[in-house]
Every structure is written in C-alpha cells, then in structure tokens.
Design an enzyme around this catalytic site. Structure first.
Site, mmCIF file in Angstrom:
data_model
loop_
_atom_site.group_PDB
_atom_site.id
_atom_site.type_symbol
_atom_site.label_atom_id
_atom_site.label_comp_id
_atom_site.label_asym_id
_atom_site.label_seq_id
_atom_site.Cartn_x
_atom_site.Cartn_y
_atom_site.Cartn_z
ATOM 1 N N SER A 147 0.826 -1.209 0.000
ATOM 2 C CA SER A 147 0.000 0.000 0.000
ATOM 3 C C SER A 147 0.866 1.268 0.000
ATOM 4 O O SER A 147 1.823 1.377 0.770
ATOM 5 C CB SER A 147 -0.880 -0.007 1.249
ATOM 6 O OG SER A 147 -1.637 1.172 1.316
ATOM 7 N N LYS A 178 -3.567 2.218 -2.048
ATOM 8 C CA LYS A 178 -3.376 3.306 -1.077
ATOM 9 C C LYS A 178 -4.543 3.241 -0.083
ATOM 10 O O LYS A 178 -5.664 2.856 -0.453
ATOM 11 C CB LYS A 178 -3.387 4.639 -1.842
ATOM 12 C CG LYS A 178 -3.331 5.872 -0.986
ATOM 13 C CD LYS A 178 -1.919 6.170 -0.550
ATOM 14 C CE LYS A 178 -1.874 7.325 0.467
ATOM 15 N NZ LYS A 178 -0.835 7.136 1.473
ATOM 16 N N CYS A 196 -0.548 3.903 10.535
ATOM 17 C CA CYS A 196 -0.002 5.080 9.845
ATOM 18 C C CYS A 196 0.608 6.030 10.881
ATOM 19 O O CYS A 196 -0.084 6.465 11.808
ATOM 20 C CB CYS A 196 -1.083 5.789 9.040
ATOM 21 S SG CYS A 196 -0.439 7.281 8.246
HETATM 22 C C1 SIN Z 1 0.898 4.838 6.043
HETATM 23 O O1 SIN Z 1 1.996 5.004 6.573
HETATM 24 O O2 SIN Z 1 0.094 4.048 6.504
HETATM 25 C C2 SIN Z 1 0.532 5.604 4.836
HETATM 26 C C3 SIN Z 1 1.403 6.766 4.559
HETATM 27 C C4 SIN Z 1 0.649 8.033 4.619
HETATM 28 O O3 SIN Z 1 -0.281 8.241 3.835
HETATM 29 O O4 SIN Z 1 0.984 8.872 5.466
#
Ligand code: SIN
Length: 311
Positions: free
Chosen positions: A21, A45, A130
């Site tokens: 992702s 994503k 995240c």
């Molecule tokens: C993530 O680290 O899970 C996604 C990265 C982000 O969009 O900050």
C-alpha cells in the site's frame, strides 16, 4: 517446473509478490504491466471515509537507504473510490487488497461493511499503523488494535489483514489481539517512525515533523517482526513488507516467514521491479531444485533452506 502460487486468505495468488500500500497509489498507472504478466496482488493506497488532502508539504524527504514520508493518508475518500477507482481495479487480473482506515470504531465498522460487500474487493487490509495522522497509531497497543479489528470483522466476512506498526517492543501481543478478534492474517510492517532535520536551519525537514521511514534501511526491522510473528503463529498468513528492493531481500522475507511479500518504495524508482522479481525468484528456486515457493516460507525457523528441500 517451479510453482510460485500461494493459496492464502481464500485467494489464489499467482505468485507471492504484491504491490504494498502507498507508493503505487491505486496501481492504475501500472495496469499495462498487470495485463502483460501475472503479479500476485495489488494493495491500494489507504482509503478513508472522507476525502483527505493529506499533510502540508514538504511531506517526502530522502534518508540513508530509504525515504521518510509524511503523506497523511491523502486519498479521494470512500465514495469516490467506489465510483471511480474500484471499477477500473476490477478489470485487473490480480488479487485486489484494499487498504482502509478510519479514526474511530464506527468508521472502521462502516468502511469494512461497505468495502466487504463491494464487487472486486478480494481482501481487506486494515491500516492500524499510519504514523502520519493525529494521535498514536492504534497498533501501538493491543487494546486499540483489538477494538478496531473487532469492529471490522463484525461487519464483514471478507478476509481481513491487520497492518501493524514496527514501532513496538513486542509485536506478538498486538498481533495476537488482532487474530483473536478475527483478523485472517497480518501485514508486517508499516513504516518506522523517523525524523530528519535541516542542517542549515536546525528545523525538522517535514512540515509535520515526524514521518515514516521505508526502503532498504528498514529491512532488518521488518524481518525481525515477520520472524517473531511467524514463530508465534506458525499457521497465520503473513504479508511481509519493508525494505524489499531485490531478490536477496525478497528471499530473506520469505525465509523469515512471509507467505506474500509486498514491494513498496522500490517501485517508485523501478515500476517493473515486482514483475522482474517473480522471474528471478523462479530462476533461483529452479537452480536450487526447489519445486515450490511455499517450501521457502519460514525455512529460517526449520534449520534453513537445504533442510526444507529434503522434507
Ligand atoms: C501509512 O503510513 O500508513 C501511509 C502513509 C501516509 O499516507 O501517510
């Protein structure tokens, strides 16, 4: 003949290599590659209930052997994803793993219910890790992990991966909480929380200060987490992510215990890498006279690759 196929999470993956992702967005720019050669799967994503702009710039900076990102889950939101993105993803001949997140139990439950019903969603990946949004990543503790995974699994029967943070002393209790609440497997790991400082100003480089470190720099950390989880949960599907940039690192991830291996940051430099790794993996197994990729998975727990060859 070498068999790279992986049967896990109720799916038949043509090979163990996935796009993880993030770096490839929704993967649609790579559609011609997916159509020309098989790839195990595509993880999107992360999608959230509402659209997100993400964090202010700068939100990406290089780091020794990697990069630090502070994207902040920028995405068009659930409705747009269902209307515009998923129909195109449905056309791709691969397993679709849909990453999602929400800031509370109700949001996770609602997202899991809707996504789990949507045609073309093969596996769900709940992003509990995240480092670039408000608050602590839920997978920094077992209780929050338990609560959110429970909310997701009560809303859907679609197999659910819990994506966990590497930034914990012991990943096993957190993984156990996710599995006890019905997660079908684990994605290990998300990025490692990090920081860079501008040397001329003495201020943090990223606008939001902290970021998530990815790339070759985190391979040993990811391997340790995969190894620990495989040792604790011998039968659980594990997607190994973090620092896989070439055949050698992919082999290590499999040997540590990853059934499936995600390629992240490396596709930003070399979009064809995942497909090339499938070819190189097959050649490597063939040279070693190992007939199935599955013989490699977790062999570091069984005395090494030669031992499992004679099993
Ligand atoms: C993530 O680290 O899970 C996604 C990265 C982000 O969009 O900050």
């Amino acid at each position: 003949m070498v068999d790279l196929a992986v049967s896990r999470l109720g799916q038949s993956f043509a090979n163990p290599v996935l796009l993880s992702s993030g770096p490839a967005g929704f993967g649609l720019e790579l559609a011609p590659l997916f159509r020309s050669k098989p790839l195990g799967g595509l993880t999107t994503k992360t999608v959230t209930p509402s659209p997100r702009q993400g964090n202010p710039p700068p939100r990406l900076v290089d780091a020794p052997a990697g990069a630090l990102n502070s994207i902040g889950l920028a995405n068009p939101g659930l409705d747009e994803f269902l209307a515009q993105v998923l129909p195109e993803l449905r056309e791709l001949p691969t397993v679709r793993l849909i990453s999602f997140a929400a800031s509370d139990v109700q949001g996770v439950e609602a997202m899991a219910g809707v996504l789990g019903e949507a045609a073309g969603v093969d596996v769900l990946e709940l992003n509990l890790s995240c480092p670039n949004v408000e608050g602590r990543p839920p997978s920094w503790d077992s209780a929050s992990t338990r609560e959110l995974v429970r909310a997701a699994t009560r809303a859907t029967c679609t197999p659910l991966l819990a994506k966990l943070s590497p930034d914990v002393t012991d990943v096993v209790p957190v993984a156990a909480a996710a599995l006890e609440e019905g997660a079908a497997g684990l994605t290990l790991v998300n990025t490692v929380r990090g920081l860079r400082i501008q040397r001329d100003t003495g201020r943090p480089t990223l606008a939001r200060m902290w970021g998530g470190l990815s790339g070759a720099a985190i391979l040993p950390i990811a391997l340790a987490r995969v190894f620990e989880a495989r040792r604790a949960f011998p039968e659980v599907p594990i997607v190994g992510v973090g620092g896989v940039t070439d055949l050698g690192s992919l082999l290590e991830m499999a040997m540590a215990g990853a059934d499936l291996v995600g390629i992240g940051l490396a596709v930003m430099c070399d979009p064809e890498l995942p497909w090339r790794l499938c070819v190189e993996l097959k050649q490597w197994l063939c040279r070693r006279r190992i007939s199935r990729y599955s013989q490699l998975v977790g062999c570091a727990h069984r005395g090494g690759v030669d031992v499992c060859r004679t099993c």
